[in-house]
Design an enzyme around this catalytic site. Sequence first.
Site, short mmCIF file in Angstrom:
data_model
loop_
_atom_site.label_atom_id
_atom_site.label_comp_id
_atom_site.label_asym_id
_atom_site.label_seq_id
_atom_site.Cartn_x
_atom_site.Cartn_y
_atom_site.Cartn_z
NE ARG A 27 -12.27 84.58 76.17
CZ ARG A 27 -12.09 83.56 76.99
NH1 ARG A 27 -11.98 82.34 76.49
NH2 ARG A 27 -12.03 83.74 78.28
NE ARG B 218 -15.95 83.78 78.82
CZ ARG B 218 -15.25 83.37 79.85
NH1 ARG B 218 -14.66 82.22 79.82
NH2 ARG B 218 -15.12 84.09 80.92
CG ASP C 162 -14.19 79.74 77.63
OD1 ASP C 162 -12.95 79.83 77.52
OD2 ASP C 162 -14.75 79.30 78.65
#
Length: 190
Positions: free
Chosen positions: A93, A102, A105
């Site tokens: 990340r 991303r 998460d």
Amino acid sequence: MRAASGLIPNAICAYIGLGSNLDDPIAQVERAIAALETLPQSRLSARSCLYRSPPMGPADQPDYVNAVVELETTLAPLALLEALHGIEQAQGRVRTRHWGERVIDLDLLLYADLHLDSDALQLPHPGLATRAFVLRPLAELVPGAQIPGQGSLTDLLALCVADVCEPIDSNSPDEPRTSPKSAKTNQSLA
């Protein structure tokens, strides 16, 4: 929500939201769930199906894959948050822009009935009540739950009716991914 099963003495139930829209998002979410299963002082007790949703932030990014898991744990809230950040870091990340794309998460959504407002952590998660991509998978695990300070999960979902968040059929389980106790309704977070 519900009380922990008792398999881990003094454990509470925490709920973690997962999301990914890069580098094979389904695999990224599954990898994070596998990592959650290995957390110390913790037991993954239930997981939702996978859902697909459009990005909440900038529209120039791919759709997200989302899920929610129930974790029985004795880790303190900040220690659990630190462990979640460790999983994110291990999966690569990189925080580039607010609400941007991303690899993974992980959000600590709920930690029993705890209300917490610190610089490091807010519980319940401040966006939980308005995000269908969190509420729908959470409703699989604890339908009819009361979200501390925010109301019933059923009522919150009704407010998100126009939000797109669809189960991913190709990954829908043949059998429920939760234990039979998850069918209880009107549960509190104790």
